[in-house]
Design a protein around this motif. Sequence first.
Motif, PDB file in Angstrom:
ATOM      1  N   ASN A 143       0.357  -1.337   0.074  1.00 30.11           N
ATOM      2  CA  ASN A 143      -0.525   0.090   0.421  1.00 30.11           C
ATOM      3  C   ASN A 143       0.355   1.315   0.066  1.00 30.11           C
ATOM      4  O   ASN A 143       2.104   1.625   0.479  1.00 30.11           O
ATOM      5  CB  ASN A 143      -1.202   0.265   1.299  1.00 30.11           C
ATOM      6  N   PRO A 144       0.167   2.589  -0.768  1.00 33.37           N
ATOM      7  CA  PRO A 144       1.597   3.455  -0.402  1.00 33.37           C
ATOM      8  C   PRO A 144       0.904   4.048   0.507  1.00 33.37           C
ATOM      9  O   PRO A 144       0.248   4.056   1.038  1.00 33.37           O
ATOM     10  CB  PRO A 144      -0.112   3.991  -1.776  1.00 33.37           C
ATOM     11  N   ILE A 145       2.203   4.963   0.983  1.00 35.67           N
ATOM     12  CA  ILE A 145       2.176   5.428   2.285  1.00 35.67           C
ATOM     13  C   ILE A 145       1.065   7.067   1.924  1.00 35.67           C
ATOM     14  O   ILE A 145       2.373   7.195   1.227  1.00 35.67           O
ATOM     15  CB  ILE A 145       3.454   5.791   3.279  1.00 35.67           C
ATOM     16  N   LEU A 146       0.644   7.437   2.264  1.00 39.54           N
ATOM     17  CA  LEU A 146       0.008   9.267   2.648  1.00 39.54           C
ATOM     18  C   LEU A 146       0.834   9.921   2.666  1.00 39.54           C
ATOM     19  O   LEU A 146       0.845   9.616   4.341  1.00 39.54           O
ATOM     20  CB  LEU A 146      -1.193   9.497   2.398  1.00 39.54           C
ATOM     21  N   THR A 147       0.943  11.068   2.594  1.00 34.15           N
ATOM     22  CA  THR A 147       2.473  12.073   3.576  1.00 34.15           C
ATOM     23  C   THR A 147       1.608  13.574   3.005  1.00 34.15           C
ATOM     24  O   THR A 147       0.888  14.029   2.386  1.00 34.15           O
ATOM     25  CB  THR A 147       3.193  11.896   2.787  1.00 34.15           C
ATOM     26  N   ASN A 148       1.721  14.194   4.128  1.00 27.97           N
ATOM     27  CA  ASN A 148       1.271  15.128   4.236  1.00 27.97           C
ATOM     28  C   ASN A 148       2.582  16.952   4.351  1.00 27.97           C
ATOM     29  O   ASN A 148       3.305  16.718   5.063  1.00 27.97           O
ATOM     30  CB  ASN A 148       0.767  15.560   5.425  1.00 27.97           C
ATOM     31  N   THR A 149       3.176  16.911   2.610  1.00 27.42           N
ATOM     32  CA  THR A 149       3.748  17.157   2.370  1.00 27.42           C
ATOM     33  C   THR A 149       3.681  19.194   3.004  1.00 27.42           C
ATOM     34  O   THR A 149       4.656  19.347   3.224  1.00 27.42           O
ATOM     35  CB  THR A 149       3.987  17.133   0.487  1.00 27.42           C
ATOM     36  N   SER A 150       2.680  19.336   2.585  1.00 24.04           N
ATOM     37  CA  SER A 150       2.326  20.866   3.009  1.00 24.04           C
ATOM     38  C   SER A 150       2.461  20.685   4.880  1.00 24.04           C
ATOM     39  O   SER A 150       1.425  20.165   4.945  1.00 24.04           O
ATOM     40  CB  SER A 150       1.507  21.740   2.246  1.00 24.04           C
ATOM     41  N   ALA A 151       2.717  21.362   6.018  1.00 25.80           N
ATOM     42  CA  ALA A 151       2.487  21.043   7.195  1.00 25.80           C
ATOM     43  C   ALA A 151       1.522  22.419   7.423  1.00 25.80           C
ATOM     44  O   ALA A 151       1.757  23.388   6.641  1.00 25.80           O
ATOM     45  CB  ALA A 151       4.125  21.443   7.721  1.00 25.80           C
ATOM     46  N   MET A 152       0.514  21.740   7.870  1.00 27.10           N
ATOM     47  CA  MET A 152      -0.682  23.204   8.377  1.00 27.10           C
ATOM     48  C   MET A 152      -0.234  23.762   9.214  1.00 27.10           C
ATOM     49  O   MET A 152       0.276  23.552  10.378  1.00 27.10           O
ATOM     50  CB  MET A 152      -1.744  22.063   9.162  1.00 27.10           C
ATOM     51  N   ASP A 153      -0.460  25.055   9.475  1.00 23.79           N
ATOM     52  CA  ASP A 153       0.033  26.205  10.548  1.00 23.79           C
ATOM     53  C   ASP A 153      -0.908  25.973  11.945  1.00 23.79           C
ATOM     54  O   ASP A 153      -2.485  26.367  11.567  1.00 23.79           O
ATOM     55  CB  ASP A 153      -0.155  27.666   9.867  1.00 23.79           C
ATOM     56  N   LYS A 154      -0.340  25.846  12.899  1.00 24.51           N
ATOM     57  CA  LYS A 154      -1.595  25.356  14.177  1.00 24.51           C
ATOM     58  C   LYS A 154      -1.724  26.163  15.580  1.00 24.51           C
ATOM     59  O   LYS A 154      -2.872  26.693  15.361  1.00 24.51           O
ATOM     60  CB  LYS A 154      -0.017  24.815  14.628  1.00 24.51           C
ATOM     61  N   ALA A 155      -0.784  27.921  14.878  1.00 25.92           N
ATOM     62  CA  ALA A 155      -1.301  29.205  15.050  1.00 25.92           C
ATOM     63  C   ALA A 155      -2.084  29.240  14.490  1.00 25.92           C
ATOM     64  O   ALA A 155      -3.638  30.467  15.710  1.00 25.92           O
ATOM     65  CB  ALA A 155      -0.174  30.136  14.953  1.00 25.92           C
ATOM     66  N   VAL A 156      -2.547  28.722  13.076  1.00 22.53           N
ATOM     67  CA  VAL A 156      -4.400  29.786  12.267  1.00 22.53           C
ATOM     68  C   VAL A 156      -5.413  28.507  13.221  1.00 22.53           C
ATOM     69  O   VAL A 156      -6.369  28.659  13.623  1.00 22.53           O
ATOM     70  CB  VAL A 156      -4.672  29.095  11.021  1.00 22.53           C
ATOM     71  N   LEU A 157      -4.735  27.414  13.284  1.00 20.71           N
ATOM     72  CA  LEU A 157      -5.750  26.391  14.087  1.00 20.71           C
ATOM     73  C   LEU A 157      -6.022  26.730  15.394  1.00 20.71           C
ATOM     74  O   LEU A 157      -7.557  27.450  15.738  1.00 20.71           O
ATOM     75  CB  LEU A 157      -5.483  24.867  14.213  1.00 20.71           C
ATOM     76  N   ARG A 158      -5.688  27.362  16.103  1.00 25.41           N
ATOM     77  CA  ARG A 158      -5.516  27.670  17.775  1.00 25.41           C
ATOM     78  C   ARG A 158      -6.721  28.984  17.309  1.00 25.41           C
ATOM     79  O   ARG A 158      -7.869  29.144  18.536  1.00 25.41           O
ATOM     80  CB  ARG A 158      -4.054  28.638  18.182  1.00 25.41           C
ATOM     81  N   ARG A 159      -6.394  29.660  16.404  1.00 20.59           N
ATOM     82  CA  ARG A 159      -7.758  31.095  16.156  1.00 20.59           C
ATOM     83  C   ARG A 159      -8.806  31.011  16.959  1.00 20.59           C
ATOM     84  O   ARG A 159      -9.246  31.789  17.226  1.00 20.59           O
ATOM     85  CB  ARG A 159      -7.533  32.053  15.338  1.00 20.59           C
ATOM     86  N   TYR A 160      -8.921  29.739  15.384  1.00 17.55           N
ATOM     87  CA  TYR A 160     -10.572  28.908  15.807  1.00 17.55           C
ATOM     88  C   TYR A 160     -10.641  28.000  16.964  1.00 17.55           C
ATOM     89  O   TYR A 160     -11.888  28.279  17.358  1.00 17.55           O
ATOM     90  CB  TYR A 160     -10.713  28.724  14.382  1.00 17.55           C
ATOM     91  N   LEU A 161     -10.139  27.670  17.477  1.00 15.45           N
ATOM     92  CA  LEU A 161     -10.616  26.901  18.963  1.00 15.45           C
ATOM     93  C   LEU A 161     -10.501  27.560  19.875  1.00 15.45           C
ATOM     94  O   LEU A 161     -10.895  27.307  21.225  1.00 15.45           O
ATOM     95  CB  LEU A 161      -9.009  25.686  18.966  1.00 15.45           C
ATOM     96  N   ASP A 162      -9.969  29.245  19.993  1.00 18.36           N
ATOM     97  CA  ASP A 162     -10.156  29.493  20.559  1.00 18.36           C
ATOM     98  C   ASP A 162     -11.532  31.030  21.145  1.00 18.36           C
ATOM     99  O   ASP A 162     -11.209  31.287  22.032  1.00 18.36           O
ATOM    100  CB  ASP A 162      -9.272  30.487  20.662  1.00 18.36           C
ATOM    101  N   LEU A 163     -12.462  30.515  19.777  1.00 20.78           N
ATOM    102  CA  LEU A 163     -13.017  31.394  20.075  1.00 20.78           C
ATOM    103  C   LEU A 163     -14.507  30.651  21.143  1.00 20.78           C
ATOM    104  O   LEU A 163     -14.419  29.396  20.556  1.00 20.78           O
ATOM    105  CB  LEU A 163     -14.279  31.322  18.568  1.00 20.78           C
TER     106      LEU A 163
END
Length: 234
Positions: A2-22
């Motif tokens: 099976n091919p291994i899926l990779t996330n080559t573009s890391a997500m910016d956790k600071a952007v996520l935190r902006r919404y989790l803090d709502l």
Amino acid sequence: MNPILTNTSAMDKAVLRRYLDLPQPDNKVMATYIWIDGSGENLRAKTRTLDEEPKSPEEIPWWNFDGSSTGQAEGSNSDVYLKPVAIFKDPFMLGQNKLVMCETYKYNKEPTATNQRIDCVDAMKAAHDQHPWFGIEQEYTLLDRDGWPFGWPKGGFPHPQGPYYCGVGATQALGRDVVEAHYKACLYCGITISGTNAEVMPAQWEYQVGPCEGIDAADRFWISRSLLLRIAED
């Protein structure tokens, strides 16, 4: 293979935190239902909104999912039901939000083939007067996105065993951030995690859940595995 899926573009956790803090309304709770899929080993999860904070599994409604996509039903009759059996605080969403361990049932409300918890519950009830205690050890190896052990030379191997078991140092303890984040998340959830340590191979670790009485050992163990997988996503 099976091919291994990779996330080559890391997500910016600071952007996520902006919404989790709502702010989240006081009368809304995110409940993440977690269950064992048709492999008997892998975990699945989905989230729904509740109108009040549940105090016990009995206060959480049954739900359903497409079992043909998890190896637990045929496509012609794919509804599988989720029965909440244990709840824990959610270390990712925080607040009143919950993680919910579930059993799985077929369309006719009979247990699925991988719902072995129901038999364990019967056994624990039969031995209730004995108050059986359990401790469970989980060993695991951290893998990089390409499937190679984390921190190993690509296509090669580390130095021989010796300095890695309970090791300390940047070249001995590989992936400690994941390990310590997992430990804290387990404690936050109320999981009885009793210890952790690096194992004999670099990037190999273990932790222990228990002692716990009866079925609680299994429920807390499976949630601890779910936490580890979820933390590794980060």
